[in-house]
Design a protein around this motif. Structure first.
Motif, PDB file in Angstrom:
ATOM      1  N   SER A 448       0.863  -1.183   0.000  1.00 45.16           N
ATOM      2  CA  SER A 448       0.000   0.000   0.000  1.00 45.16           C
ATOM      3  C   SER A 448       0.901   1.234   0.000  1.00 45.16           C
ATOM      4  CB  SER A 448      -0.921   0.005   1.207  1.00 45.16           C
ATOM      5  OG  SER A 448      -0.142   0.104   2.368  1.00 45.16           O
ATOM      6  N   PHE A 449       0.356   2.279  -0.534  1.00 43.94           N
ATOM      7  CA  PHE A 449       1.096   3.521  -0.656  1.00 43.94           C
ATOM      8  C   PHE A 449       0.772   4.356   0.569  1.00 43.94           C
ATOM      9  CE2 PHE A 449       2.765   7.128  -2.809  1.00 43.94           C
ATOM     10  CZ  PHE A 449       3.625   6.567  -3.729  1.00 43.94           C
ATOM     11  N   ASP A 450       1.768   4.678   1.362  1.00 44.57           N
ATOM     12  CA  ASP A 450       1.498   5.346   2.624  1.00 44.57           C
ATOM     13  C   ASP A 450       1.630   6.865   2.487  1.00 44.57           C
ATOM     14  OD1 ASP A 450       1.098   5.859   5.218  1.00 44.57           O
ATOM     15  OD2 ASP A 450       2.928   4.951   5.976  1.00 44.57           O
ATOM     16  N   ILE A 451       2.803   7.305   2.058  1.00 45.09           N
ATOM     17  CA  ILE A 451       3.054   8.754   2.058  1.00 45.09           C
ATOM     18  C   ILE A 451       3.721   9.169   0.765  1.00 45.09           C
ATOM     19  CG2 ILE A 451       4.680  10.458   3.055  1.00 45.09           C
ATOM     20  CD1 ILE A 451       3.901   9.572   5.750  1.00 45.09           C
ATOM     21  N   PHE A 452       3.273  10.260   0.209  1.00 43.13           N
ATOM     22  CA  PHE A 452       4.007  10.917  -0.882  1.00 43.13           C
ATOM     23  C   PHE A 452       4.141  12.374  -0.456  1.00 43.13           C
ATOM     24  CE2 PHE A 452       4.307  13.593  -4.556  1.00 43.13           C
ATOM     25  CZ  PHE A 452       5.217  12.942  -5.365  1.00 43.13           C
ATOM     26  N   ASN A 453       5.362  12.788  -0.158  1.00 45.28           N
ATOM     27  CA  ASN A 453       5.601  14.170   0.297  1.00 45.28           C
ATOM     28  C   ASN A 453       6.572  14.847  -0.632  1.00 45.28           C
ATOM     29  OD1 ASN A 453       4.172  14.606   2.590  1.00 45.28           O
ATOM     30  ND2 ASN A 453       5.741  13.804   3.968  1.00 45.28           N
ATOM     31  N   ILE A 454       6.290  16.094  -0.914  1.00 46.51           N
ATOM     32  CA  ILE A 454       7.268  16.823  -1.719  1.00 46.51           C
ATOM     33  C   ILE A 454       7.498  18.183  -1.055  1.00 46.51           C
ATOM     34  CG2 ILE A 454       5.417  17.637  -3.294  1.00 46.51           C
ATOM     35  CD1 ILE A 454       7.594  17.435  -5.507  1.00 46.51           C
ATOM     36  N   HIS A 455       8.738  18.569  -0.937  1.00 49.50           N
ATOM     37  CA  HIS A 455       8.973  19.927  -0.435  1.00 49.50           C
ATOM     38  C   HIS A 455      10.185  20.547  -1.112  1.00 49.50           C
ATOM     39  CE1 HIS A 455      11.904  18.190   2.416  1.00 49.50           C
ATOM     40  NE2 HIS A 455      12.420  19.391   2.407  1.00 49.50           N
ATOM     41  N   SER A 456      10.181  21.862  -1.154  1.00 55.61           N
ATOM     42  CA  SER A 456      11.295  22.536  -1.823  1.00 55.61           C
ATOM     43  C   SER A 456      12.374  22.816  -0.788  1.00 55.61           C
ATOM     44  CB  SER A 456      10.815  23.816  -2.489  1.00 55.61           C
ATOM     45  OG  SER A 456      10.372  24.710  -1.509  1.00 55.61           O
ATOM     46  N   ILE A 457      13.611  22.649  -1.229  1.00 49.92           N
ATOM     47  CA  ILE A 457      14.736  22.806  -0.302  1.00 49.92           C
ATOM     48  C   ILE A 457      15.050  24.275  -0.050  1.00 49.92           C
ATOM     49  CG2 ILE A 457      17.241  22.386  -0.093  1.00 49.92           C
ATOM     50  CD1 ILE A 457      15.561  19.883   0.372  1.00 49.92           C
ATOM     51  N   SER A 458      14.979  25.100  -1.089  1.00 44.87           N
ATOM     52  CA  SER A 458      15.273  26.527  -0.884  1.00 44.87           C
ATOM     53  C   SER A 458      14.259  27.367  -1.658  1.00 44.87           C
ATOM     54  CB  SER A 458      16.710  26.829  -1.320  1.00 44.87           C
ATOM     55  OG  SER A 458      16.917  26.337  -2.624  1.00 44.87           O
TER      56      SER A 458
END
Ligand code: KIV
Ligand code: ZN
Length: 512
Positions: A448-458
């Motif tokens: 199962s797919f639990d988490i997909f997170n995306i964030h920008s570093i700067s």
């Protein structure tokens, strides 16, 4: 100055909360960070909870020699036997025995009378003492317990051999005033109190965990249980960085200190967030991006005139350094290595080589490389780069067609052991299409797919995108992370790494 011991439970109370599970190598990484920060005591896990928990407590006990290593145990012989098996090879092992003492917990959870709980607490502390001289006893839900009964239980635990007595605010219910009084009352009125260290363990349900822990310390506790970034059940625990900096910053309140090297706080926070695939809220005390930022004109004016106008602690004291050096595509290996050293990273030659290669490819797409970019590059090349991530499937190339009026299509080519395999799939958006194409090639076991997170570093449009993917199978979480200025590439790499880890696990433990 009297010392307050810092007992870190990131790997137990933190790790048991949703979305925070870690694999063995990630736990070791966190434990090493804690050791480097000079945490006194590490609660490495709850050994009886699962074979995986047992293995990680045991491995940490055998690896980390600069801290006391603890396993939690309910008040039963089997839990205590297992906890001891897991910690016995530590340089300084501790067994942490607990039982609930509040009317609600005793009646509905334990289905025991107060007398039975009192007996069991004493018997089980004595049982643990046969193995180990260092025994912590916790009265779960202490702050909702009858104080007179609580004192009886504490007295019995001390008489039976406990060396640390922990008073948890299990449901984050108490207030600073109550906590201070409770600790002072117990310390002043139970027989044998002078022989033990009192401890507080506060949850943050009403946002008072750090205030309550500090109040407990002012009431006489000399151990605080806390977690990096305040992870933990529900709203979390007292955060290590907050309580440590509160004690350091408010030395006018009491002559107290901790043994923590506070310059390691920023690094430890980043490491833990990286592993669980989260980032600090911008305004999070001490470790949030805005914690030391002065945006308004009035504040900037004041800070320029005298930093202390709006700054009660310096960013440097928690390991945040101003970046005076601009790195870019003309920067050499030496300059990158030097900046990394200034940021507190000690890398092996191979790690530095890998980071420098990545640094160069990021420079092709991004003009200025910030400290945050460098940290992200290092984190992707050290903490989280394990053999199974690199030895499995690798991205060769991908091509995608997407619009807001057609179904997305993605063709992916993967490479494994020198062989290239290609497939194409449709999806509900480009990421879904890419992941379907990867599934068509790899044909992974059910997960199962639990988490997909995306964030920008700067900041900026050319920022690096940091993607975390968690998939669940076999009651485990497999985490993968990808870093690129192209978020599709980062997303594909994150999923591939998570699947590579799952496949490596299947090979090792499931004979697949
Ligand atoms: O919150 C709590 O009461 C606990 C105990 C097991 C110490 O985590
Ligand atoms: Zn807890």
């Amino acid at each position: 100055m009297e010392q307050v011991r810092i007992f870190d439970t990131t790997l137990r109370d933190g790790e048991q909360s949703p979305g925070c599970s870690m694999n063995l190598r990630e736990k070791i990484e966190v434990a090493k960070c804690l050791e480097k920060m000079h945490v006194d005591i590490i609660e490495a896990g709850f050994a009886i909870a699962s074979p995986g928990d047992f293995e990680s407590v045991k491995t940490i006990a055998e690896t980390i020699k600069g801290c006391t290593i603890v396993s939690l145990a309910r008040s039963t012989p089997k839990d205590i036997d297992t906890a001891w098996e897991a910690v016995k090879n530590a340089a300084d092992p501790r067994i942490h025995v607990f039982i609930a003492t509040s009317p609600l917990h005793m009646e509905y959870k334990l289905k025991k009378t107060p007398e039975e709980v009192l007996e069991q607490a004493g018997e089980m502390v004595a049982y643990a003492k046969k193995y180990c001289s260092n025994i912590e006893f916790s009265a779960e839900d202490a702050t909702r317990s009858d104080p007179e009964f609580l004192k009886k239980v504490v007295e019995r635990a001390i008489a039976s051999g406990a060396t640390t007595i922990n008073i948890p605010d299990t449901v984050g219910y108490t207030t600073p005033e109550e906590m201070r009084e409770l600790i002072a009352d117990i310390k002043g009125n139970v027989r044998g109190a002078e022989k033990v260290i009192f401890s507080v363990h506060c949850h943050n349900d009403l946002g008072m965990a750090t205030a309550n822990a500090l109040a407990g310390v002012l009431g006489g506790a000399r151990q605080v249980e806390c977690t990096v970034n305040g992870l933990g059940e529900r709203a979390g625990n007292t955060s290590l960085e907050e309580i440590v900096m509160a004690i350091k910053t408010r030395q006018d309140l009491a002559e107290l200190t901790t043994g923590i090297d506070t310059t390691q706080i920023h690094r430890a926070s980043k490491t833990v967030y990286n592993i669980i695939g989260q980032t600090a809220p911008l305004n999070k005390p001490i470790v949030g991006k805005n914690a030391f930022a002065h945006e308004s004109g009035i504040h900037q004016h004041g800070v320029l005139a005298n930093k202390k106008t709006y700054e009660i602690m310096t960013p440097e004291s928690v390991g945040i350094h101003a970046n005076n050096m601009v790195l870019g595509k003309h920067s050499g290996r030496h300059a990158v290595g030097q900046r990394l050293e200034e940021l507190g990273f000690t890398l092996t030659k191979e790690e530095l080589d890998r980071c420098f290669d990545d640094f160069k490819s990021v420079c092709d797409k991004k003009k200025n490389i910030t400290d945050a970019d460098l940290e992200a590059i290092v984190n992707h090349n050290t903490n989280l780069l394990f053999e199974e991530e690199t030895s499995g499937y690798k991205l060769d190339w991908f091509q995608m067609a997407t619009s807001n009026f057609t179904t997305a299509t993605c063709t992916v080519s993967l490479e494994k052991d020198g062989e290239k395999i290609e497939d194409v799939a449709l999806g509900d958006g480009p990421i879904d299409a890419a992941y379907n194409a990867i599934d068509a090639i790899i044909k992974p076991s059910e997960h199962s797919f639990d988490i997909f997170n995306i964030h920008s570093i700067s900041e900026g449009k050319d920022t690096l995108g940091d993607v975390t993917v968690k998939v669940n199978a076999y009651d485990r979480t497999f985490t993968g992370r990808g870093l690129s200025t192209d978020i599709m590439e980062a997303s594909i790499n994150a999923y591939l790494k998570a699947l590579n880890r799952m496949i490596a696990y299947e090979k090792k433990y499931k004979g697949k």
